[in-house]
Design an enzyme around this catalytic site. Structure first.
Site, PDB file in Angstrom:
ATOM      1  N   GLN A   1      -3.093 -12.108   7.831  1.00 35.09           N
ATOM      2  CA  GLN A   1      -3.149 -11.903   6.372  1.00 35.09           C
ATOM      3  C   GLN A   1      -2.444 -13.064   5.646  1.00 35.09           C
ATOM      4  O   GLN A   1      -2.949 -13.579   4.645  1.00 35.09           O
ATOM      5  CB  GLN A   1      -2.494 -10.567   6.024  1.00 35.09           C
ATOM      6  CG  GLN A   1      -2.322 -10.306   4.541  1.00 35.09           C
ATOM      7  CD  GLN A   1      -1.929  -8.866   4.256  1.00 35.09           C
ATOM      8  OE1 GLN A   1      -2.778  -7.986   4.294  1.00 35.09           O
ATOM      9  NE2 GLN A   1      -0.682  -8.608   3.968  1.00 35.09           N
TER      10      GLN A   1
ATOM     11  N   GLY B   1      10.987  -2.964   5.752  1.00 36.94           N
ATOM     12  CA  GLY B   1      10.283  -4.256   5.690  1.00 36.94           C
ATOM     13  C   GLY B   1       9.836  -4.561   4.263  1.00 36.94           C
ATOM     14  O   GLY B   1      10.037  -5.672   3.752  1.00 36.94           O
ATOM     15  N   HIS B   2       9.237  -3.563   3.597  1.00 32.79           N
ATOM     16  CA  HIS B   2       8.824  -3.765   2.198  1.00 32.79           C
ATOM     17  C   HIS B   2      10.038  -4.070   1.315  1.00 32.79           C
ATOM     18  O   HIS B   2       9.986  -4.920   0.433  1.00 32.79           O
ATOM     19  CB  HIS B   2       8.146  -2.499   1.654  1.00 32.79           C
ATOM     20  CG  HIS B   2       6.879  -2.115   2.347  1.00 32.79           C
ATOM     21  ND1 HIS B   2       6.771  -0.996   3.145  1.00 32.79           N
ATOM     22  CD2 HIS B   2       5.656  -2.694   2.354  1.00 32.79           C
ATOM     23  CE1 HIS B   2       5.541  -0.900   3.604  1.00 32.79           C
ATOM     24  NE2 HIS B   2       4.841  -1.923   3.152  1.00 32.79           N
TER      25      HIS B   2
ATOM     26  N   HIS C   1       8.866   1.039   3.771  1.00 35.45           N
ATOM     27  CA  HIS C   1       9.932   1.040   4.773  1.00 35.45           C
ATOM     28  C   HIS C   1      10.815  -0.176   4.514  1.00 35.45           C
ATOM     29  O   HIS C   1      10.568  -0.940   3.547  1.00 35.45           O
ATOM     30  CB  HIS C   1       9.348   1.053   6.190  1.00 35.45           C
ATOM     31  CG  HIS C   1       8.323  -0.016   6.435  1.00 35.45           C
ATOM     32  ND1 HIS C   1       8.624  -1.359   6.413  1.00 35.45           N
ATOM     33  CD2 HIS C   1       6.989   0.067   6.682  1.00 35.45           C
ATOM     34  CE1 HIS C   1       7.540  -2.055   6.665  1.00 35.45           C
ATOM     35  NE2 HIS C   1       6.521  -1.220   6.817  1.00 35.45           N
TER      36      HIS C   1
ATOM     37  N   MET D   1       0.851  -1.193   0.000  1.00 35.49           N
ATOM     38  CA  MET D   1       0.000   0.000   0.000  1.00 35.49           C
ATOM     39  C   MET D   1       0.890   1.248   0.000  1.00 35.49           C
ATOM     40  O   MET D   1       0.441   2.328   0.400  1.00 35.49           O
ATOM     41  CB  MET D   1      -0.927  -0.003   1.215  1.00 35.49           C
ATOM     42  CG  MET D   1      -1.883  -1.198   1.200  1.00 35.49           C
ATOM     43  SD  MET D   1      -3.421  -0.896   2.091  1.00 35.49           S
ATOM     44  CE  MET D   1      -2.811  -0.550   3.715  1.00 35.49           C
TER      45      MET D   1
END
Ligand code: PAF
Length: 281
Positions: free
Chosen positions: A153, A36-37, A34, A30
């Site tokens: 998720q 993590g992505h 950061h 989305m």
């Protein structure tokens, strides 16, 4: 790197990239990227020949009182970060491209969608499963990469892929943390300095549970009691849930006799954060 706005063009470019290079890896996001992505993109680069990503703040996964309108958006910055990591195609549609006004079809993963975050965010996982199914149909990846941070998720997408027979593999990448333990999240940007400090209680509660487990405790209730206790001394934080569950079914697991998910969610002011650990006897 190409930034693509329509589903039709994205599908054509992904098919061409696959025909040219082979395995296509996909990182749905989305935005508000950061580290993590970016770890998902790096994993995708090692496991696939071409990497596609998406940036789409999906209205269908936000409740009416949630942060859809204030969710951080910065397409230019995000595209720069993706480009530096070697992403070849970025799909960044407008909401109308993903949901026509008379859109009537939804993907519902029964049961699982009402557990953990699904209990306090009704309709959230219907929105997630629906948009991820659409993205999979558009990109047609061989492998898709998700972060372990949103463990519910992961379980729901895994079940959807299995049940609806999507021809792709799911790779789950570890949570990336700040040096003091706070799990990276786009929503950390909402926190003021005092809230940022208080937010560490999520990590502390998980570490407390891990400590007991490593000391031999296998009773989930004992872990939950001790972990919930951590929240009593942090009144600025409102615990939503602290649960010990099966990582695939998300059903409560009274004894830790196999791989177990310990998951927490809490509100710091208006900001809702989640975190988790996996325990394995
Ligand atoms: O994890 C996220 O950022 C979102 O839920 C996802 C998978 C991109 C769907 O909108």
């Amino acid at each position: 790197m190409r930034v693509v706005r329509t589903a039709e063009e994205m599908r054509a470019l992904c098919r061409a990239a696959k025909a040219r290079s082979g395995c296509l890896g996909f990182v749905p996001t989305m935005g508000a990227l950061h580290a993590g992505h970016l770890s998902l993109v790096r994993a995708a680069r090692t496991k696939s020949a071409v990497v596609a990503a998406s940036i789409f703040v999906n209205p269908a996964q936000f409740g009416p009182e949630e942060d859809y309108t204030r969710y951080p958006r910065n397409l230019e910055r995000d595209c720069g970060l993706f480009e530096n990591e070697g992403v070849e195609l970025v799909f960044a549609p407008e909401a109308g491209e993903m949901y026509r006004e008379d859109s009537a079809s939804w993907v519902i993963v029964d049961g699982l969608s009402d557990r953990l975050c699904g209990r306090s965010r009704p309709g959230h996982f219907r929105g997630v499963a629906t948009v991820v199914a659409k993205l999979f149909h558009i990109v047609e990846p061989d492998v898709a990469f998700f972060g372990q941070k949103d463990a519910a998720q992961v379980a729901i997408i895994g079940r959807m892929v299995r049940d609806l027979k999507f021809a792709l593999a799911i790779e789950v990448c570890p949570i990336v943390r700040e040096p003091d333990g706070l799990a990276l999240s786009s929503r950390n940007a909402y926190l003021g300095p005092a809230e940022r400090k208080a937010a560490l209680v999520l990590f502390r509660s998980l570490e407390r549970a891990r400590g007991l487990f490593e000391g031999g405790e296998r009773n989930s209730f004992e872990l939950m009691q001790a972990a919930r206790h951590e929240f009593l001394v942090e009144p600025a934080v409102r615990l939503d849930y602290f649960e010990v569950v099966d990582p695939d079914s998300l059903e409560p697991q009274p004894e830790i006799s196999k791989k177990t998910l310990v998951a927490v969610a809490a509100y710091i002011g208006c900001t809702r954060l989640i975190d988790n650990i996996l325990l394995e006897p």
